[in-house]
Scaffold this active site. Sequence first.
Site, PDB file in Angstrom:
ATOM      1  NE  ARG A 103      -2.045  -0.852   3.611  1.00  0.00           N
ATOM      2  CZ  ARG A 103      -2.471  -0.192   4.669  1.00  0.00           C
ATOM      3  NH1 ARG A 103      -3.677   0.332   4.703  1.00  0.00           N
ATOM      4  NH2 ARG A 103      -1.697  -0.059   5.732  1.00  0.00           N
ATOM      5  CB  SER A 142       6.108  -6.808   7.571  1.00  0.00           C
ATOM      6  OG  SER A 142       5.348  -5.667   7.334  1.00  0.00           O
ATOM      7  CG  ASP A 198       4.660  -5.750  10.595  1.00  0.00           C
ATOM      8  OD1 ASP A 198       5.659  -5.996  11.291  1.00  0.00           O
ATOM      9  OD2 ASP A 198       3.936  -6.649  10.114  1.00  0.00           O
TER      10      ASP A 198
HETATM   11  C1  GLC Z   1       7.366 -11.914  10.507  1.00  0.00           C
HETATM   12  C2  GLC Z   1       8.494 -10.908  10.273  1.00  0.00           C
HETATM   13  C3  GLC Z   1       8.386  -9.736  11.211  1.00  0.00           C
HETATM   14  C4  GLC Z   1       6.986  -9.143  11.145  1.00  0.00           C
HETATM   15  C5  GLC Z   1       5.947 -10.220  11.412  1.00  0.00           C
HETATM   16  C6  GLC Z   1       4.523  -9.694  11.339  1.00  0.00           C
HETATM   17  O1  GLC Z   1       7.541 -12.487  11.747  1.00  0.00           O
HETATM   18  O2  GLC Z   1       9.754 -11.555  10.449  1.00  0.00           O
HETATM   19  O3  GLC Z   1       9.357  -8.752  10.907  1.00  0.00           O
HETATM   20  O4  GLC Z   1       6.878  -8.116  12.095  1.00  0.00           O
HETATM   21  O5  GLC Z   1       6.092 -11.250  10.464  1.00  0.00           O
HETATM   22  O6  GLC Z   1       4.215  -9.188  10.083  1.00  0.00           O
END
Ligand code: GLC
Length: 465
Positions: free
Chosen positions: A89, A152, A205
Amino acid sequence: MSSESLDPRYTIKGATAEQQQAVDMLARQFLLTDERLAGIIKEFRRRMEEGLAADGKMMKMIPSFVTRRPTGTETGSYYAIDLGGTNLRVLKVTLDGKGGATSMHQKFTLPEEAKSRTLFDFIAQCVETFLDDHNIRPTGHQPPINMGFTFSYPVQQTSINSGTLVQWTKGLNVPGCVGRDVVRLLQDALLRLGLRVKVAALVNDTVGTLLSAAYADPSSQMGIIFGTGTNSAYYESASNIAKWKGPNPKSGEIVLNIEWGAFDSDEFSVLPFTPHDIKLDRKSINPRKQAYEKMISGMYLGEIARNIVLWLADQRLLLDGRSSEILNDMWSVDTSYLSSAAVDNSPDLSEIQQIIEKTLNVPNSTLVDRQIFKVISLLVGERAARLSSVGVVATLTKRPDLLNNHINIGIDGSMYEHYPDFERIMSETVSHFIPEEQFKNITFNCAKDGSGVGAAIVAMLAEQN
Ligand code: GLC
């Protein structure tokens, strides 16, 4: 343990003795007593301490370089790019100065090619589309637009806007990125398109979720994602981070990205692995990694359930031993099917019938089959919700001083939003491990859209600096 002592919801009306026995066995495998959870929490805390002391440990405990809190009175519009596992996004976030934010965004689905090869060029193209569609592409005379970038995945941050990818998790696997600075990769792709955009902040995230919760409620201490993956970030006192070599922040605090999905990876020593978890792990793109995440998050729960369904079918205890091409395909059972099955209370379990017969294409399910499918959904989902409390309790009890006043926890993600009773079971389990007086100081709040809004807030804080 006799079958009588198990939850009456696991009694299958009309089942044969063999079917009931198999269900009881599953129920025992998926049962997590408080005593067992207490041992897991203790180990989780030990691993957190280990990660605070040195780099390269099981729990990465990554300093995010965010050392401040928003006040909630900031105003203005800021931009963000939010890369999740399946979507991207681009957002414009407007802060109203009263803890509220509105956002306008454009959503793009990641094509397979982007997931396996051209990720950063694809992101740059999406940014270009967003700027052009909204008529805000800066010309040569205008200053560049600052954007926060929510990424993320685990990144070893080296500053507020740089950091090297530690490994891919969840579904992405783009070669040539591990060990490289993901901001550099994106900035180069933006440059190739001649876009005057500066990546001003790199944000996990969970860090975004925490910051967006903190903008709405300054007493927010943790941000959690229970979605495709799971992870959390929290404010840690800089003096507790022995490995931190940077300057001591004025606030005395740094937001840490725990990367808790990695808990018990490689070791497999404390989590309640069943053969169905092991099978999933063995066939995943990252065997022995993200062990905690694989028992909790949306990417995996459907697959655990699929393994159980096939295990029962292979013994002719379910679906009369039948399966289908779809059911035989890895990942064909989406976790959302379990959410729907868990709340199907119709007399003939018609929603589950639909899932088995139409979606998974196995005709003629019996009511017994459907009841068993429902129990599988409950067992897998409720174990996930109870296990989720482990990270929450371990993190909260690390800074017990904070529990004497109101503290808020911002949570986002599809499991939290859609899995029936997920929040209730998780918070009730937390309450078993935190004294009542302190537990009543905690609020759990949905930080909807936290990762995108949070990245814009971090970009704003970076700009203020
Ligand atoms: C996975 C990623 C992490 C992220 C999580 C939630 O665990 O390694 O960085 O925060 O997913 O999206």
